[in-house]
Design an enzyme around this catalytic site. Structure first.
Site, short mmCIF file in Angstrom:
data_model
loop_
_atom_site.label_atom_id
_atom_site.label_comp_id
_atom_site.label_asym_id
_atom_site.label_seq_id
_atom_site.Cartn_x
_atom_site.Cartn_y
_atom_site.Cartn_z
N HIS A 247 2.28 30.86 3.33
CA HIS A 247 0.85 31.39 3.11
C HIS A 247 0.69 32.91 4.04
O HIS A 247 0.51 32.74 5.25
CB HIS A 247 -0.18 30.52 3.12
CG HIS A 247 -1.37 30.69 2.34
ND1 HIS A 247 -2.38 31.88 2.71
CD2 HIS A 247 -2.04 30.30 1.15
CE1 HIS A 247 -3.23 31.89 1.75
NE2 HIS A 247 -3.18 31.00 0.99
N GLU B 150 -6.90 31.97 -0.39
CA GLU B 150 -6.88 33.11 -1.13
C GLU B 150 -8.02 33.35 -2.03
O GLU B 150 -8.28 34.57 -2.38
CB GLU B 150 -5.53 32.82 -2.29
CG GLU B 150 -5.00 33.84 -2.75
CD GLU B 150 -3.58 33.63 -3.51
OE1 GLU B 150 -3.32 34.10 -4.43
OE2 GLU B 150 -3.06 32.85 -2.71
N ARG C 253 -10.09 36.57 -0.69
CA ARG C 253 -9.66 37.84 -1.14
C ARG C 253 -9.74 37.86 -2.75
O ARG C 253 -10.24 38.74 -3.20
CB ARG C 253 -8.00 37.94 -0.88
CG ARG C 253 -7.68 38.10 0.58
CD ARG C 253 -6.23 38.29 0.88
NE ARG C 253 -5.93 36.93 0.79
CZ ARG C 253 -4.62 36.33 0.21
NH1 ARG C 253 -3.83 37.21 -0.34
NH2 ARG C 253 -3.97 35.17 0.32
N ARG D 210 2.23 35.77 -2.77
CA ARG D 210 2.10 35.46 -1.36
C ARG D 210 2.99 35.71 -0.65
O ARG D 210 3.20 35.99 0.55
CB ARG D 210 1.97 33.67 -1.17
CG ARG D 210 0.55 33.41 -1.67
CD ARG D 210 0.53 32.08 -1.85
NE ARG D 210 -0.71 31.53 -2.13
CZ ARG D 210 -0.89 30.03 -2.53
NH1 ARG D 210 0.03 29.27 -2.36
NH2 ARG D 210 -2.48 29.71 -2.76
N HIS E 247 3.37 26.90 4.20
CA HIS E 247 2.33 26.41 3.23
C HIS E 247 2.79 25.41 2.03
O HIS E 247 2.15 24.35 1.98
CB HIS E 247 1.56 27.76 2.68
CG HIS E 247 0.18 27.21 1.66
ND1 HIS E 247 -0.69 26.37 2.18
CD2 HIS E 247 0.07 27.64 0.34
CE1 HIS E 247 -1.61 26.21 1.41
NE2 HIS E 247 -1.40 26.83 0.27
N HIS E 248 4.00 25.92 1.59
CA HIS E 248 4.39 25.00 0.43
C HIS E 248 6.04 25.02 0.57
O HIS E 248 6.54 26.01 0.58
CB HIS E 248 3.96 25.60 -0.91
CG HIS E 248 3.97 24.72 -2.00
ND1 HIS E 248 3.25 23.95 -2.59
CD2 HIS E 248 5.05 24.39 -2.86
CE1 HIS E 248 3.56 23.28 -3.55
NE2 HIS E 248 4.81 23.87 -3.71
N ARG F 249 5.57 30.28 -5.06
CA ARG F 249 4.27 29.72 -5.83
C ARG F 249 3.34 30.65 -6.05
O ARG F 249 2.72 31.12 -4.83
CB ARG F 249 4.17 28.50 -5.59
CG ARG F 249 2.98 27.71 -6.39
CD ARG F 249 2.69 26.40 -5.80
NE ARG F 249 2.03 26.21 -4.21
CZ ARG F 249 0.77 26.55 -3.93
NH1 ARG F 249 -0.07 27.09 -4.89
NH2 ARG F 249 0.32 26.61 -2.72
#
Length: 588
Positions: free
Chosen positions: A382, A395, A398, A419, A521-522, A561
C-alpha cells in the site's frame, strides 16, 4: 449498580500511575481477595476457550464499553475501532496483561494494572505434532456440518450464508477477538449497480468494474472470478445493509473510473462498521463462535476428502472437530516475515499494515494436503502507510481530495492511480517517502483524518507556507503545487498528471500533512479456487469438502488489487463459500 468508581480508578491507573493500585500479583488474585474465584468463574470452574463467562462477569460488574468510555483520556482502549471485543483480550486473569493497541500503535503509556504479574509463554506458541496426531487418532470430539476457520469478514459471511442455507456451523478464530484484517479496513466495498450509485447519479456498468479490476491486476486475474465479483457485488452491499450496516456514502478508489466504493456516512471507517454488524448478526443467529481456537491441521480421509480439522484451544488443548465441509477464511500472510522473505524477498524489510493474525496459516495447511496455489508470490504494497508506523493512511483520504507530494512539495503522480504504480513512484522519490496534504475542508469531511490527528501523525500550518516550513518542504515548491492544483480543480482538468476526480480544492486554513511510505498490505495469491469457492488440488480438481474465501485465496485480484475490492471479495466469495459448503454438507 456497576462499579463505576473502581472503573474510573482503573482507567486512570492504565494511563497514569502504572501498578499503584495492585497489591496482589495478578488480576485473578485481586478479585479472589475481594470475594472468591466464583467472582469471575462459574462453579464448578471450567473456562471455555472463548472465556465467555469470564467476559460476561467483567461486564456485569464494570459495565459495557459504552459505560467505560472516558473522553478525558487521550487514548481510550474502551472506545476504539476494535469495537466490543473480549475484556480478556487485554486483561489476563493470572498473568501479565497485554495492551493489544501497541501491536500496531506505539502509545507511550504507563503499564496496565497488574503488569508486574508473571508473564507466561503464549498458549499457541508452536504446534505440538504428537498431540495433533493423537487428536486425529482419537477421532472427532464433536461434529458439525460446516466448520469455518477465521472470523474476519469472509469467515463471518461464510458462516451466516451456511446458517441461512440450513447447516449447523462452528466458527473458530485463533485470536482473542474476531475481525481479522477486515476490522482495520478503512476504505469501503466496491459494488456496481447499487441504489447508492443511482441516488448519487453515478453511471456504472458491470463491464466497467471487470475492466478496471483486470487492468489493475495487469490482466493476471481469473476473469471468471472477477466477473462473479462484479455481478454479485451489489447484492453483497444489500446483504450487509439487511444485517444493519450503513454503507450510504460513495467515493472513488484508485483505478476505478467512477465512484463505486461504498462506505459508512460521516467519514467512518468501513471495517469496524462491517465487522460489528457481522458480529451482532452471528450472535443473534446463534452461530457457535469460538475464539482463542487455532486450527492447526486439516484432516482428510483415505479418499482425500476433508473431514474436519484439529483445533488447539487455549484452555481445551488439542481436539478434532469433524465436519462435512470446511471453509478456510484465514486471511493472508502479510505478517509472516519468513513467508514474505521466501515469496517476495525484495519486501522482507517493509513494515506491514496487517493485523497480527495474518500469518498464512490457511495457506500452509492447504498446501500440506495438496492444494494448488495461485499468484502466491505476488504481494501488494500500500503506498500510504504512515512513515515509521503500521498505521494505514486510507486511500479514502486521497479519494475525497488529498494531494500527494514528495519531500520538496512537488506532485509526481496522479493520486488515484493504482497502488502498485503509486508505491513504485514513491520509492523513486528522494528519501523513498511522500507527504499527503489537504486542508480543513477534508479534515472536517473525513472522520478518519481526525483519528490521525488524535494519534499525533499530522503536521499543521495556518498557511501553506507554514505547513512547508513545519515539514521541511520547499516553501516555493509547495505553494506552486497548491496553486496549480486549485487551478486544475477550477478548470476540471489536471494537465500535469491526468487525475480525473478532484472533489476538493485546497483553500481553507488550516492545512495538514501526513508522512507516508509503502508497506505490505495484501498478499495477492493463495489457495486456488473455482467459481463455487471450492479449493483446487494440483490437478485443478476440487478437493472434496474444502472451500475458501478472502485473502487466503488467489486469482481474484491478479498482480495488484484495487482499493475497495478486498471487502467485496470477502463478502461475495464468503457467501458463495458458505452457501456451497452448506449444500455439500447437507447432500452428504
Amino acid at each position: 449498580m456497576k462499579l463505576k468508581y473502581l472503573v474510573s480508578a482503573m482507567a486512570l491507573v492504565v494511563l497514569s500511575s502504572g501498578t499503584a493500585m495492585a497489591k496482589t500479583p495478578d488480576m485473578g488474585s485481586f478479585h479472589a481477595d475481594m470475594g472468591s474465584c466464583q467472582s469471575c468463574h462459574a462453579k464448578p470452574i471450567k473456562v471455555t476457550d472463548s472465556e465467555t463467562h469470564e467476559n460476561a462477569q467483567c461486564k456485569s460488574c464494570h459495565g459495557e464499553y459504552a459505560e467505560l468510555a472516558n473522553d478525558k483520556l487521550q487514548f481510550d482502549p474502551h472506545n476504539s475501532h476494535l469495537g466490543d471485543i473480549n475484556c480478556t483480550s487485554c486483561h489476563k486473569g493470572h498473568e501479565e496483561p497485554k495492551f493489544y493497541c501497541n501491536e500496531c500503535h506505539s502509545f507511550d503509556i504507563k503499564p496496565m494494572p497488574f503488569s508486574d504479574a508473571k508473564k507466561k509463554k503464549s498458549w499457541d506458541d508452536g504446534w505440538d505434532q504428537d498431540k495433533i496426531q493423537k487428536a486425529i487418532a482419537a477421532g472427532p470430539s464433536e461434529t458439525t456440518q460446516v466448520l469455518v476457520v477465521g472470523a474476519g469478514s469472509a469467515g463471518f459471511n461464510a458462516s451466516l450464508a451456511a446458517k441461512k442455507a440450513g447447516a449447523n456451523v462452528i466458527l473458530v478464530d485463533k485470536a482473542p477477538f474476531s475481525g481479522g484484517n477486515s476490522m482495520i479496513s478503512a476504505g469501503g466495498m466496491n459494488a456496481v449497480g447499487t441504489k447508492q450509485q443511482t441516488a448519487h447519479g453515478v453511471e456504472d456498468k458491470v463491464e466497467w468494474f471487470i475492466e478496471d479490476a483486470m487492468k489493475g491486476g495487469r490482466q493476471q486475474n481469473d476473469i471468471k472470478l472477477v466477473t462473479i465479483l462484479a455481478e454479485q457485488s451489489a447484492d453483497g452491499v444489500q446483504w450487509l445493509e439487511s444485517l444493519g450496516a450503513n454503507l450510504d456514502d460513495l467515493k472513488r478508489s484508485g483505478g476505478a473510473r467512477v465512484d463505486r466504493t461504498h462506505r459508512p456516512h460521516g467519514g467512518k471507517s468501513s471495517g469496524p462498521e462491517i465487522i460489528d454488524t457481522l458480529r451482532k448478526a452471528a450472535k443473534e443467529q446463534g452461530i457457535d463462535t469460538r475464539l482463542n481456537s487455532r486450527v492447526v491441521k486439516l484432516v482428510v480421509n483415505d479418499d482425500h476428502s476433508v473431514v474436519g480439522a484439529v483445533v488447539h484451544g487455549k484452555h481445551t488443548g488439542y481436539y478434532m472437530i469433524g465436519a462435512k465441509s470446511v471453509v478456510l477464511a484465514t486471511g493472508g500472510y502479510g505478517m509472516n516475515k519468513e513467508m514474505i522473505a521466501y515469496y517476495r524477498p525484495t519486501m522482507k524489510d517493509m513494515t506491514s499494515s496487517n493485523n497480527i493474525t495474518a500469518t498464512g496459516d490457511g495457506v500452509l495447511m492447504a498446501k500440506e494436503i495438496g492444494a494448488s496455489m495461485t499468484d502466491i508470490d505476488w504481494v501488494q504494497a500500500h503506498p500510504t502507510v504512515g512513515k515509521d508506523s503500521r498505521i494505514l493512511i486510507s486511500e479514502t483520504v486521497r479519494g475525497v481530495g488529498a494531494v500527494m507530494v514528495n519531500k520538496d512539495g512537488n506532485r509526481f503522480i496522479s493520486e488515484l492511480t493504482t497502488r502498485d504504480k503509486a508505491s513504485d513512484a514513491i520509492l523513486k522519490q528522494p528519501g523513498q517517502f511522500a507527504w499527503i496534504i489537504f486542508d480543513n475542508q477534508l479534515y472536517k469531511k473525513a472522520k478518519m483524518v481526525r483519528g490521525y490527528d488524535h494519534l499525533e501523525m499530522l503536521y499543521k500550518g495556518d498557511t501553506v507556507e507554514q505547513l512547508a516550513k513545519s515539514t521541511g518542504m520547499k516553501v516555493a515548491d509547495l505553494a506552486k503545487t497548491v496553486s496549480d492544483y486549485n487551478g486544475y480543480v477550477a478548470s476540471g482538468k489536471d494537465t500535469a498528471f491526468g487525475r480525473a476526480d478532484m472533489p476538493l480544492n485546497m483553500t481553507q486554513s488550516p492545512y495538514y500533512a501526513v508522512k507516508v511510505a509503502p508497506g505490505i498490505h495484501h498478499t495477492m495469491g493463495g489457495v486456488a479456487i473455482n467459481t463455487t469457492a471450492s479449493v483446487l488440488d494440483l490437478q485443478s480438481k476440487p478437493i472434496d469438502g474444502l472451500f475458501a474465501a478472502g485473502e487466503v485465496t488467489g486469482g481474484v485480484h491478479g498482480y495488484n488489487r484495487l482499493g475497495g475490492n478486498a471487502i467485496a471479495d470477502t463478502v461475495v466469495f464468503g457467501r458463495i463459500a458458505g452457501d456451497n459448503a452448506a449444500k455439500h454438507a447437507l447432500d452428504k
